[in-house]
Design a protein around this motif. Structure first.
Motif, PDB file in Angstrom:
ATOM      1  N   HIS A   3      46.186  47.663  41.321  1.00 46.58           N
ATOM      2  CA  HIS A   3      45.387  48.714  40.715  1.00 46.58           C
ATOM      3  C   HIS A   3      45.090  48.367  39.273  1.00 46.58           C
ATOM      4  O   HIS A   3      45.020  49.222  38.420  1.00 46.58           O
ATOM      5  CB  HIS A   3      46.115  50.048  40.809  1.00 46.58           C
ATOM      6  N   PRO A   5      42.920  47.490  36.137  1.00 44.01           N
ATOM      7  CA  PRO A   5      41.532  47.816  35.849  1.00 44.01           C
ATOM      8  C   PRO A   5      40.646  46.598  36.117  1.00 44.01           C
ATOM      9  O   PRO A   5      41.015  45.491  35.778  1.00 44.01           O
ATOM     10  CB  PRO A   5      41.545  48.194  34.371  1.00 44.01           C
ATOM     11  N   GLY A   6      39.556  46.837  36.723  1.00 46.49           N
ATOM     12  CA  GLY A   6      38.648  45.723  36.978  1.00 46.49           C
ATOM     13  C   GLY A   6      38.827  45.150  38.365  1.00 46.49           C
ATOM     14  O   GLY A   6      37.866  44.893  39.050  1.00 46.49           O
ATOM     15  N   PRO A   9      40.119  47.084  45.109  1.00 47.51           N
ATOM     16  CA  PRO A   9      41.181  47.130  46.114  1.00 47.51           C
ATOM     17  C   PRO A   9      41.128  45.881  46.999  1.00 47.51           C
ATOM     18  O   PRO A   9      40.100  45.212  47.070  1.00 47.51           O
ATOM     19  CB  PRO A   9      40.853  48.383  46.908  1.00 47.51           C
ATOM     20  N   THR A  10      42.250  45.589  47.631  1.00 44.27           N
ATOM     21  CA  THR A  10      42.295  44.447  48.530  1.00 44.27           C
ATOM     22  C   THR A  10      41.375  44.704  49.714  1.00 44.27           C
ATOM     23  O   THR A  10      41.407  45.776  50.299  1.00 44.27           O
ATOM     24  CB  THR A  10      43.720  44.269  49.059  1.00 44.27           C
ATOM     25  N   VAL A  11      40.582  43.717  50.035  1.00 42.73           N
ATOM     26  CA  VAL A  11      39.710  43.841  51.199  1.00 42.73           C
ATOM     27  C   VAL A  11      40.300  42.983  52.303  1.00 42.73           C
ATOM     28  O   VAL A  11      40.619  41.820  52.088  1.00 42.73           O
ATOM     29  CB  VAL A  11      38.281  43.381  50.866  1.00 42.73           C
ATOM     30  N   TYR A  12      40.493  43.579  53.464  1.00 41.14           N
ATOM     31  CA  TYR A  12      41.086  42.853  54.580  1.00 41.14           C
ATOM     32  C   TYR A  12      40.020  42.446  55.581  1.00 41.14           C
ATOM     33  O   TYR A  12      39.064  43.175  55.816  1.00 41.14           O
ATOM     34  CB  TYR A  12      42.130  43.715  55.278  1.00 41.14           C
TER      35      TYR A  12
END
Lengths: 265, 210
Positions: A3, A5-6, A9-12
């Motif tokens: 989390h 800044p910048g 979120p993790t993309v699966y």
């Protein structure tokens, strides 16, 4: 998940999703490679690949049900997922965790069990409302807050109990003062005069592990199915005449046996 | 600039710019802020009428000023989405805040919306900037690509972005009516290129028990 800044979120995707492991505290990923898993109805949230979800009454799955499903009467709450791909499981944003059994046994509150491998056999526990898994394999359970593992001897709050492994002796325990004497009886009946709310516990002794959740908020019960009404089967409905009544059934006037004992008369 | 403080509070640092946020979701601010309710989500008369007709009503306020403003709503988990000219589709009830520069609108979802039990229309957000969406439990972001289509339970779906086509899958068979359904009778299948956000919890849908 990060989390910072910048950083987003993790993309699966199917490559980066874990195989038979947690994606985060609340989501579990199961990989199917032509294999099968049992899951509670409606707990799949998404999947990649080709999968079928079939109710357990399905003809082709009869053999599977016979070998790993021993509570025929609540089979309708479970489905079999089969195919290949990756599937995400979750339950009302509760914590989910997987556990491995190796030639082991584990008894769990029925509402907490989400999914299990067919190499495990699911049976109804003698303790009403609980299910027992026996064998080798992985299962996924939900809990309200993270699960804590404890060693017996231990007494636990009924609402915090998730399940236990290898302990052969789950029993009720009442605080002594709660039961004894006239005042104790009055307190127990009315709650007046200060009940701590912790007079009743479950007690475990012997070798094994007890699983507790870190809140006292119960998960919704899942029907475990009724057991046949035979003499000697606890929780069997329609107990023959002469057997003690079910707990919770209002006592008829004149049936004061239990009450008298409570009041120490 | 959107950032998460913990997972349930959104902090927005502003230097004279503005954000649109769900009405009443401000929990604290620091500096000079002005809050202005925007009728009809700031989409003008036409947008207002569309939202009224489609049932995708949302009450939005515009927050502008200098400083930091914190937003939260019923302890829902918050997920940040950054948009580079693509379009985000999200239920109005799950949208917490967007950059003021992003355009919002409504779009027809067809059967998917009906199966989710939250109407036939959904909210779209497009442009360049950031948006914050809410979920029950932290959302899992799943990438959909040409070779990997994704199937999602309508109750767990919260949003998607990118160039995706969705189709509605029904696994209803005669067994469903005999009470032996697979429990996953309605599913949405996403194909194309983009991201899908799912939450680890299922809303009650009409198909919830089928």
């Amino acid at each position: 998940m990060s989390h910072y800044p910048g950083a987003g979120p993790t993309v699966y995707d199917p490559m980066t999703l874990p195989s038979d492991d947690n994606v985060n505290n609340y989501t579990f990923c199961v990989e199917l490679k032509g294999s099968q898993w049992f899951l509670q109805k409606g707990k799949m949230i998404a999947y990649y690949g080709q999968m079928d979800f079939n109710g357990i009454g399905h003809g082709r799955l009869d053999g599977l049900v016979r070998t790993s499903f021993h509570s025929p009467l609540h089979a309708s709450d479970w489905v079999v997922a089969q195919g290949s791909g990756k599937m995400l499981l979750a339950d009302r944003a509760f914590d989910v965790n997987s556990y491995d059994l190796e030639e082991g046994n584990l008894t769990i509150r029925s509402g907490n069990l989400l999914a299990f491998q067919p190499s495990l056999a699911l049976k109804q526990s003698i303790v009403p409302g609980f299910l027992t898994l026996i064998g080798t394999g992985k299962f996924v359970a939900a809990s309200n807050g993270p699960v804590v593992f404890m060693e017996p001897p231990i007494r636990v709050d009924p609402q915090a109990l998730v399940g236990w492994a290898d302990c052969p002796s789950p029993c009720h325990h009442y605080d002594h003062g709660y039961m004894a004497g006239l005042m104790g009886g009055l307190r127990a009946m009315t709650g007046l005069g200060g009940a701590s709310g912790e007079e009743h516990q479950f007690e475990f002794v012997g070798a094994g592990t007890v699983l507790l959740q870190s809140t006292e908020v119960l998960m919704a019960e899942q029907a475990t199915g009724v057991v046949p009404s035979e003499p000697g089967v606890p929780g069997g409905y329609g107990a023959p005449a002469g057997q003690p009544q079910q707990p919770g059934v209002p006592r008829l006037p004149g049936q004061l046996g239990d009450l008298q004992r409570r009041f120490g008369l | 600039m959107f950032r998460l403080q913990g997972s349930k509070v959104l902090a927005v640092d502003m230097t004279g710019d503005a954000v649109k946020a769900k009405n009443g979701s401000m929990v604290a601010y620091d500096g000079q802020m002005a809050f202005k309710k925007m009728s009809g989500g700031g989409e003008g008369i036409r947008g207002m009428v569309t939202r009224r007709i489609t049932g995708e009503q949302m009450t939005v306020m515009e927050v502008s000023g200098h400083g930091t403003c914190w937003f939260a709503d019923r302890a829902s988990e918050i997920n940040l989405v950054s948009l580079q000219g693509d379009k985000l589709y999200v239920e109005s009830s799950n949208l917490l805040a967007t950059d003021a520069g992003l355009r919002t609108g409504t779009s027809f979802t067809g059967l998917r919306g009906a199966s989710q039990g939250n109407g036939l229309f959904t909210t779209t957000v497009e442009g360049h900037g950031q948006a914050a969406i809410m979920s029950d439990g932290p959302a899992v972001v799943l990438r959909v690509s040409r070779q990997y289509p994704l199937t999602v339970d309508p109750g767990a779906y919260i949003a998607h972005q990118g160039n995706l086509s969705q189709s509605f899958q029904s696994g209803v068979t005669f067994r469903t009516f005999m009470g032996e359904g697979g429990g996953e009778a309605f599913q949405i299948r996403f194909e194309g290129d983009g991201l899908v956000y799912v939450q680890p919890s299922e809303r009650n849908t009409i198909a919830g028990d089928v």
